[in-house]
Scaffold this motif. Structure first.
Motif, PDB file in Angstrom:
ATOM      1  N   ALA A   1     -89.903 -54.507  12.283  1.00 51.24           N
ATOM      2  CA  ALA A   1     -89.131 -53.269  12.110  1.00 51.24           C
ATOM      3  C   ALA A   1     -88.046 -53.058  13.169  1.00 51.24           C
ATOM      4  N   PHE A   2     -87.110 -54.002  13.241  1.00 51.44           N
ATOM      5  CA  PHE A   2     -85.949 -53.798  14.099  1.00 51.44           C
ATOM      6  C   PHE A   2     -84.694 -54.347  13.431  1.00 51.44           C
ATOM      7  N   TYR A   3     -83.562 -53.788  13.854  1.00 57.66           N
ATOM      8  CA  TYR A   3     -82.251 -54.227  13.396  1.00 57.66           C
ATOM      9  C   TYR A   3     -81.621 -55.096  14.477  1.00 57.66           C
ATOM     10  N   ARG A   4     -80.786 -56.057  14.052  1.00 61.91           N
ATOM     11  CA  ARG A   4     -80.109 -56.941  15.000  1.00 61.91           C
ATOM     12  C   ARG A   4     -78.660 -57.142  14.562  1.00 61.91           C
ATOM     13  N   ARG A   5     -77.766 -57.033  15.527  1.00 60.96           N
ATOM     14  CA  ARG A   5     -76.344 -57.328  15.320  1.00 60.96           C
ATOM     15  C   ARG A   5     -75.918 -58.313  16.408  1.00 60.96           C
ATOM     16  N   THR A   6     -75.067 -59.261  16.033  1.00 56.63           N
ATOM     17  CA  THR A   6     -74.626 -60.315  16.947  1.00 56.63           C
ATOM     18  C   THR A   6     -73.125 -60.507  16.842  1.00 56.63           C
ATOM     19  N   LYS A   7     -72.477 -60.645  17.993  1.00 55.89           N
ATOM     20  CA  LYS A   7     -71.052 -60.986  18.050  1.00 55.89           C
ATOM     21  C   LYS A   7     -70.846 -62.045  19.125  1.00 55.89           C
ATOM     22  N   VAL A   8     -69.844 -62.913  18.887  1.00 59.85           N
ATOM     23  CA  VAL A   8     -69.475 -63.939  19.855  1.00 59.85           C
ATOM     24  C   VAL A   8     -68.067 -63.634  20.349  1.00 59.85           C
ATOM     25  N   PHE A   9     -67.896 -63.711  21.676  1.00 62.21           N
ATOM     26  CA  PHE A   9     -66.628 -63.403  22.322  1.00 62.21           C
ATOM     27  C   PHE A   9     -66.133 -64.603  23.112  1.00 62.21           C
TER      28      PHE A   9
ATOM     29  N   LYS B   1     -92.103 -59.482  18.403  1.00 63.24           N
ATOM     30  CA  LYS B   1     -93.217 -58.523  18.500  1.00 63.24           C
ATOM     31  C   LYS B   1     -93.135 -57.640  19.746  1.00 63.24           C
ATOM     32  N   ASP B   2     -92.316 -58.055  20.738  1.00 61.37           N
ATOM     33  CA  ASP B   2     -92.201 -57.308  21.986  1.00 61.37           C
ATOM     34  C   ASP B   2     -91.070 -56.281  21.986  1.00 61.37           C
ATOM     35  N   ILE B   3     -90.291 -56.217  20.924  1.00 57.35           N
ATOM     36  CA  ILE B   3     -89.179 -55.264  20.866  1.00 57.35           C
ATOM     37  C   ILE B   3     -89.737 -53.882  20.535  1.00 57.35           C
TER      38      ILE B   3
ATOM     39  N   GLN C   1     -86.672 -49.807  14.829  1.00 58.87           N
ATOM     40  CA  GLN C   1     -86.640 -48.722  13.838  1.00 58.87           C
ATOM     41  C   GLN C   1     -87.618 -47.629  14.258  1.00 58.87           C
ATOM     42  N   ASN C   2     -87.143 -46.372  14.152  1.00 65.72           N
ATOM     43  CA  ASN C   2     -88.035 -45.241  14.410  1.00 65.72           C
ATOM     44  C   ASN C   2     -87.568 -44.047  13.586  1.00 65.72           C
ATOM     45  N   SER C   3     -88.391 -43.040  13.538  1.00 66.75           N
ATOM     46  CA  SER C   3     -88.098 -41.888  12.678  1.00 66.75           C
ATOM     47  C   SER C   3     -87.148 -40.882  13.326  1.00 66.75           C
TER      48      SER C   3
END
Length: 134
Positions: A118-126, A36-38, A76-78
């Motif tokens: 309403a947000f997108y998330r992508r994750t990668k491990v290195f 909710k804070d994003i 997400q935004n317009s």
């Protein structure tokens, strides 16, 4: 020993693409935001394991192996295609982590969209090694 999280943070800050979309205060260590804070774009760098001794010679390890997870959250935004921005940022991070720190991507989570917030998330491990003499 080097503080690799801080080094990663500094490398991200110096990158023109990342700094164009992410405020300095929005690159975080270890602590994940509440959904909710994003409100904007956030990057979280998290260490996944304690350093593991590797590459031995003369009964002593020459390197330590590290694993880090990097998450990108884009609200997400317009004004922008947030899904594509999220993808662009995580791919940029992958390139930077490889070229400047020598860490390879070992896994990537399924892209997520949080409908409620309403947000997108992508994750990668290195994962990568660093030479150290303690």
């Amino acid at each position: 020993m080097k503080d690799l999280i801080t080094e990663m943070y500094n490398v991200f800050l110096k990158d023109d693409v990342i700094s164009q979309y992410v405020d300095k205060q929005a690159i975080k260590f270890i602590t994940y935001p509440n959904a909710k804070d994003i409100k904007n774009t956030i990057i979280v760098i998290d260490d996944l394991q304690s350093p593991v001794p590797k590459d031995f010679a003369d009964d002593d390890n020459l390197t330590y192996e590290y694993a880090y997870q990097v998450d990108v959250f884009v609200k997400q935004n317009s004004n922008t295609n947030s899904r594509l921005l999220c993808e662009r940022l995580i791919l940029r991070i992958q390139r930077i982590v490889w070229q400047q720190l020598g860490f390879v991507e070992i896994s990537s989570a399924e892209p997520q969209f949080n409908e409620e917030h309403a947000f997108y998330r992508r994750t990668k491990v290195f994962k990568g090694k660093q030479y150290y003499k303690i």
